[in-house]
Design an enzyme around this catalytic site. Structure first.
Site, PDB file in Angstrom:
ATOM      1  N   ILE A   1      48.920  18.348   0.639  1.00  0.00           N
ATOM      2  CA  ILE A   1      48.363  18.000  -0.659  1.00  0.00           C
ATOM      3  C   ILE A   1      48.797  16.609  -1.104  1.00  0.00           C
ATOM      4  CG2 ILE A   1      50.192  19.112  -2.013  1.00  0.00           C
ATOM      5  CD1 ILE A   1      46.398  18.988  -2.778  1.00  0.00           C
ATOM      6  N   TYR A   2      49.944  16.151  -0.621  1.00  0.00           N
ATOM      7  CA  TYR A   2      50.395  14.793  -0.942  1.00  0.00           C
ATOM      8  C   TYR A   2      49.421  13.775  -0.350  1.00  0.00           C
ATOM      9  CZ  TYR A   2      53.469  10.735  -1.353  1.00  0.00           C
ATOM     10  OH  TYR A   2      53.990   9.503  -1.655  1.00  0.00           O
TER      11      TYR A   2
END
Lengths: 253, 253
Positions: free
Chosen positions: A156-157
């Site tokens: 998700i980063y």
């Protein structure tokens, strides 16, 4: 040379790390600064150090995940300094967003990383727009090589950081007519936690360093801040929509 | 202190246009400047102007970047006069006649474009590298949106410019350990030729400007040169292998 005197910058997540380094660099170049962050004690401490550069520093405690915080921070800036020229969207919660395999990525982590990075950035951009329009301005967003490369466990980063790059290019094209420039820095510096990790794993230090063309780890103030000062100043007046990988020569597009 | 005080910059094709603008800007921030070019009159006139604007020392060396011996001579003359080379700007490029399809391009045109752009760049990089190893250095090469986008009718120019980008990334990784940084500017600046185009085809020119986020053609001295000064100096010490599209917001990678 002080080429940002009389300019006003908002910097999110400025209490530590890259954000603090950039704030220090902007202050050394003469800009007055609004610092935001969640931890008001940390912010106060950072503000004291930055104001030693001879500029005024305003702190606004709050969470970039909330639109109301962005509106408040911009309003407080205008009230105090009367203008806004530079916006640096640096705040980003990482917790678990990097280092967790996609398969096990949970909703809480997804929300924390995405909302702090991508939504925080868009909230501040929207809140800042009416004021940046007045004299033209420079928005500096933060991307990451983890997103561009697509690092394993970047989940998700990586998605958040590439979302920020996509948003930046659209804003560059939409807001060019107001002479608002939007550029992205992808910095590589060692965080405190990675220093700790590398101290215990000297083999990893060697391996990682060998992937950096300039063979050293970046320092927020010496290596990253000058790039932000350049993007904030008139020197870069003809650059918009660009990504500068300030990573010592890792990502090359 | 001026940002390039004590530095020596070698700029190919420095007799006119972007090359001359960069030479001027670097001289103004303290660099000693060497310009090369094929036409003696033009070069001497440019050197005189740069001396007047910048105040520093300017050396002009006549030669053709397609000729390795001319390149070696230019580097030797630089080192003899100033004792060092810190910055190399590979700006020289013979321009092909625009609007030629790939199948209609002559060998002569192909070789002139490729040899002046790509081989000239490579020759100069090989020529200065031994002199940059001791103190580090910054090499600035030139690409073009015609190459990045792949504009029809620009075949051999596009291929030459993209080849320069490939070469630059390899050099960035090979020479990073010697603190020699290699970056690329992809500029758009108004020239005599482009002003003539605007006069002849006002509709096409308007359309072109409408695709530019900042909506104005670049100025070599005000818009492009400051980026070269940034890349030439210490502010960009952690950037290598990067492309900066100084095109008012067209190409966004």
């Amino acid at each position: 040379m002080k080429d940002l005197s009389k300019k006003v910058a908002i910097l999110t997540g400025g209490g530590q790390g890259v954000g603090f380094g950039i704030a220090m660099g902007l202050a050394n170049a003469g800009a007055n600064i609004t610092l935001t962050g969640r931890d008001s004690e940390k912010l106060q401490h950072a503000a004291e150090k930055i104001s030693k550069a001879g500029v005024e520093v305003l702190t606004v405690a709050g969470n970039v995940r909330q639109r109301e915080h962005a509106n408040q921070a911009v309003e407080a800036t205008i009230e105090r300094f009367g203008r806004l020229d530079v916006l640096v969207n640096n705040a980003q919660t990482v917790d678990g967003g990097y280092g967790t395999p996609l398969a096990t990525l949970g909703d809480e982590t997804i929300a924390a990383v995405l909302e702090s990075g991508l939504l925080g950035t868009i909230y501040f951009m929207q809140a800042g727009l009416p004021h940046l329009k007045v004299n033209g301005g420079s928005i500096i967003n933060l991307g990451s090589r983890i997103g561009i490369f697509g690092e394993v466990n970047g989940g998700i980063y990586a998605a958040t950081k590439e979302g920020i790059r996509g948003l930046s290019r659209v804003a560059a094209r939409e807001w060019g007519k107001f002479n608002i420039r939007v550029n992205v820095i992808c910095p590589a510096v060692l965080s405190e936690s990675s220093i700790e990790f590398l101290d215990k794993n000297p083999e990893e230090v060697k391996r990682y360093r060998s992937q950096i063309a300039l063979e050293y780890f970046g320092d927020p103030l010496a290596d990253i801040a000058p790039v932000a000062v350049f993007l904030a100043s008139a020197e870069s007046r003809y650059l918009t929509g660009q990504t500068l990988n300030a990573d010592g020569g890792q990502m090359m597009l | 202190m001026k940002s390039l005080e004590g530095k020596v910059a070698l700029i190919t094709g420095g007799g006119q246009g972007i090359g001359m603008a960069i030479a001027r800007a670097m001289a103004e921030v303290g660099a000693s400047v060497v310009i090369t070019g094929r036409t003696a009159d033009k070069l001497i006139a440019a050197a005189k102007k740069i001396r007047k604007w910048g105040g520093g020392e300017v050396l002009s060396v006549i030669g053709d970047v397609r000729n390795r011996r001319d390149v070696e001579h230019a580097v030797a003359a630089t080192v003899e006069k100033f004792g060092r080379v810190d910055i190399l700007v590979n700006n020289a490029q013979i321009m092909m006649q625009a609007g030629q399809s790939i199948e209609d391009t002559s060998d002569e045109e192909m070789m002139a474009t490729l040899q002046s752009g790509l081989l000239g760049t490579l020759y100069f990089m090989q020529g200065v590298f031994p002199h940059m190893q001791q103190n580090g250095g910054s090499i600035i090469n030139f690409a073009s949106r015609h190459g990045v986008v792949g504009d029809a009718g620009m075949g051999v120019y596009a291929m030459t410019k993209e080849a320069i980008r490939g070469l630059s990334r390899v050099a960035a990784r090979e020479w990073g350990p010697h603190n020699v940084r290699v970056n690329v500017i992809s500029p758009v600046a108004a020239s005599a030729a482009s002003l003539e185009f605007v006069r002849q085809y006002p509709e096409k020119a308007r359309h072109y400007l409408s695709q530019m986020a900042l909506g104005r053609p670049g100025n070599a001295y005000r818009d492009i040169a400051p980026i070269a000064v940034f890349l030439g100096g210490n502010q960009s010490r952690y950037l290598t292998g990067q492309i900066l599209n100084a095109d008012g917001g067209q190409v966004m990678l």
